[in-house]
Design a protein around this motif. Sequence first.
Motif, PDB file in Angstrom:
ATOM      1  N   SER A   1       1.622   5.163   1.311  1.00 13.11           N
ATOM      2  CA  SER A   1       1.561   5.599   2.707  1.00 13.11           C
ATOM      3  C   SER A   1       0.178   6.162   3.056  1.00 13.11           C
ATOM      4  O   SER A   1      -0.271   6.053   4.194  1.00 13.11           O
TER       5      SER A   1
ATOM      6  N   ARG B   1      -2.524   4.982   1.931  1.00 12.26           N
ATOM      7  CA  ARG B   1      -3.400   3.812   1.828  1.00 12.26           C
ATOM      8  C   ARG B   1      -4.478   3.976   0.748  1.00 12.26           C
ATOM      9  O   ARG B   1      -5.500   3.311   0.779  1.00 12.26           O
TER      10      ARG B   1
ATOM     11  N   LEU C   1      -2.924   0.758  -4.024  1.00  8.35           N
ATOM     12  CA  LEU C   1      -2.501  -0.597  -3.700  1.00  8.35           C
ATOM     13  C   LEU C   1      -1.815  -1.181  -4.923  1.00  8.35           C
ATOM     14  O   LEU C   1      -2.355  -1.127  -6.033  1.00  8.35           O
TER      15      LEU C   1
ATOM     16  N   TYR D   1      -0.589  -2.133   8.272  1.00  9.46           N
ATOM     17  CA  TYR D   1      -1.446  -1.248   7.491  1.00  9.46           C
ATOM     18  C   TYR D   1      -1.665   0.092   8.182  1.00  9.46           C
ATOM     19  O   TYR D   1      -1.538   1.144   7.577  1.00  9.46           O
ATOM     20  N   ALA D   2      -1.980   0.060   9.466  1.00 12.93           N
ATOM     21  CA  ALA D   2      -2.225   1.316  10.182  1.00 12.93           C
ATOM     22  C   ALA D   2      -1.629   1.238  11.574  1.00 12.93           C
ATOM     23  O   ALA D   2      -1.517   0.163  12.159  1.00 12.93           O
TER      24      ALA D   2
ATOM     25  N   SER E   1      -2.533  -5.933   6.795  1.00  7.93           N
ATOM     26  CA  SER E   1      -3.137  -6.452   5.576  1.00  7.93           C
ATOM     27  C   SER E   1      -2.466  -7.764   5.191  1.00  7.93           C
ATOM     28  O   SER E   1      -1.276  -7.967   5.443  1.00  7.93           O
TER      29      SER E   1
ATOM     30  N   ILE F   1      -7.844  -6.533   4.958  1.00  4.20           N
ATOM     31  CA  ILE F   1      -7.333  -5.627   5.997  1.00  4.20           C
ATOM     32  C   ILE F   1      -7.985  -6.011   7.313  1.00  4.20           C
ATOM     33  O   ILE F   1      -9.215  -6.070   7.410  1.00  4.20           O
TER      34      ILE F   1
ATOM     35  N   PHE G   1       0.843  -1.197   0.000  1.00  5.21           N
ATOM     36  CA  PHE G   1       0.000   0.000   0.000  1.00  5.21           C
ATOM     37  C   PHE G   1       0.875   1.243   0.000  1.00  5.21           C
ATOM     38  O   PHE G   1       1.983   1.236   0.550  1.00  5.21           O
TER      39      PHE G   1
END
Lengths: 186, 363
Positions: free
Chosen positions: B21, B23, B26, B339-340, B350, B360, B19
């Motif tokens: 940055s 998001r 992809l 992912y976060a 993810s 995700i 991903f």
Amino acid sequence: MSQVNWRTINVDALDPDSALNFDMSTLTPAVTPVSASEVQGLAGQIRQLLRGGDHEGALRGALESVPYGADEKGKEIHLHTVIEILQSIRQSEMSPLLSRIYQSEGGSELLDVLMKYLYKGMSHTTPTGGAKQMAPQATGFSQIHPLRTGDGGGQAMSVFLSWHEKLVEIAGPGSIVRVMCDRRTV
Amino acid sequence: MAQPEIHHLFHRPIADHSFSSDRQTLAVARDNLIEIYGKSGQKFALQDELRGHDKTVTGVDIAPNSGRIVTCSQDRNAYVWEPSSSGWKPTLVLLRINRAATCVRWCPSESKFAVGSGARVIAVCYFEEENDWWVSKHLKKPIRSTITSVAWHPNSVLLAAGSTDGHARVFSSFIKGVDERPAPSVWGERLPFNTVCGEYLNSTAGWVHGCEFSPSGDALAFVSHDSSITVVYPTGPDMEPKAVLSVATQLLPFMGLIWTSENEIIAAGYDCAAYRLRGDEQGWQLAGSVESAGRPGMDSHREESALNMFKQMDLKGKVQDDTKLKTVHQNTITTIRSYAGSPERVRQFSTSGVDGRVVIWSV
């Protein structure tokens, strides 16, 4: 020079970086060498336990002192010891015994060893009839041969299969995968 | 527990995904090309295709800050793709390898990336201003087999690599003029290029699928094909590590892992689900599946009405369609990425796999 068939030259052998020139033993975990007579002595001790009726102790002892470093003969002796123990344990006792071992310290490792012996045992068509030749493969374990009917193989195989079923229930498919990729063979 | 966000992109294996940055973008490796998806609403829509590789693409990584994409493939090449007004502009990287490239990752500083290969080398690539060209230096010794995964230490100098020779290794990839001298750490003080800072083998010597440094960089975890996960806590250079903890699981082997904090790892692989592990220097334990924590609607396809049941029996000659797995992924998970959240506390991650899904998850 013209007679040299260039196609048959093993170029990998000439390349100093080639895999052929590696010392492959550094890739495998270190094992301590064990002589066949030591394995024989151990087998005697385990049989003593077995005669005393201590099946769990015998199985545990056999799996804890697995002779990874032994030669073919030593490994063969230990295989027969393990098979003898397995055959002396009743079907109803298998699961409780396995779960007791699994829950103990280092138990999952012991069950992996047991799984190795099950596969090795199954690769022998007549496990009780002494050392028959088997077909070891590059992976270190052998394929299951079709059963030869008429000898003791069928009965032994059914013992292995019921142990295998119980063992997978407890140790999971992870144990089978470990047998396949472990470089320490029994 | 939030529901996992499932994006079923296509019916082909995804070798790797990354991903951007923000998001919103992809990138996935699909066969010989890289597909770029853009987020539109709740879904990802195909935006662009990066063509250039002529064999299966094995790795893709988007640099978080510069937005540059690096890809590598079985055709032994790697490209750096830069966004320009007329689309993505590829630059060939001189890898100098004679076997397939297997994996690629940008280092955190984004000045370098590492490409693992089947030629028993890791190519550490950096941009040479004078020649306007990406060049590589090889990490060679003592690699004995194909590199399956590479992972960077937060200091951008240390590199962990897992290999099919069963070893997980930590190397220094220090390049003069590109890197700043790293602060001394448990892995060592003086770190010239190709210093081997650690070499670890687990008890079965099964080949290593994935490896990752902990958020602090002071521990290394790797998963191997014997269904185990091993966490190493080093003491210092040339010393025995404080602890090497191996967890042999009942599951099928893991393909990849991430650290969500210093005391939690999430690993996923052939069981098609992600599993949580918790622990510290004293020991690690499997703490169950990420998936099983009450996913509503999980049983819905099994509880069928009588009408439906007879209809199914009539149509298919059987009661249940048992070709569907109960997990979200319907095949092996091959990549798992954060992912976060921050590296010290990952909130979402993810996964992608052979089933063509990118999912995700909330930790």
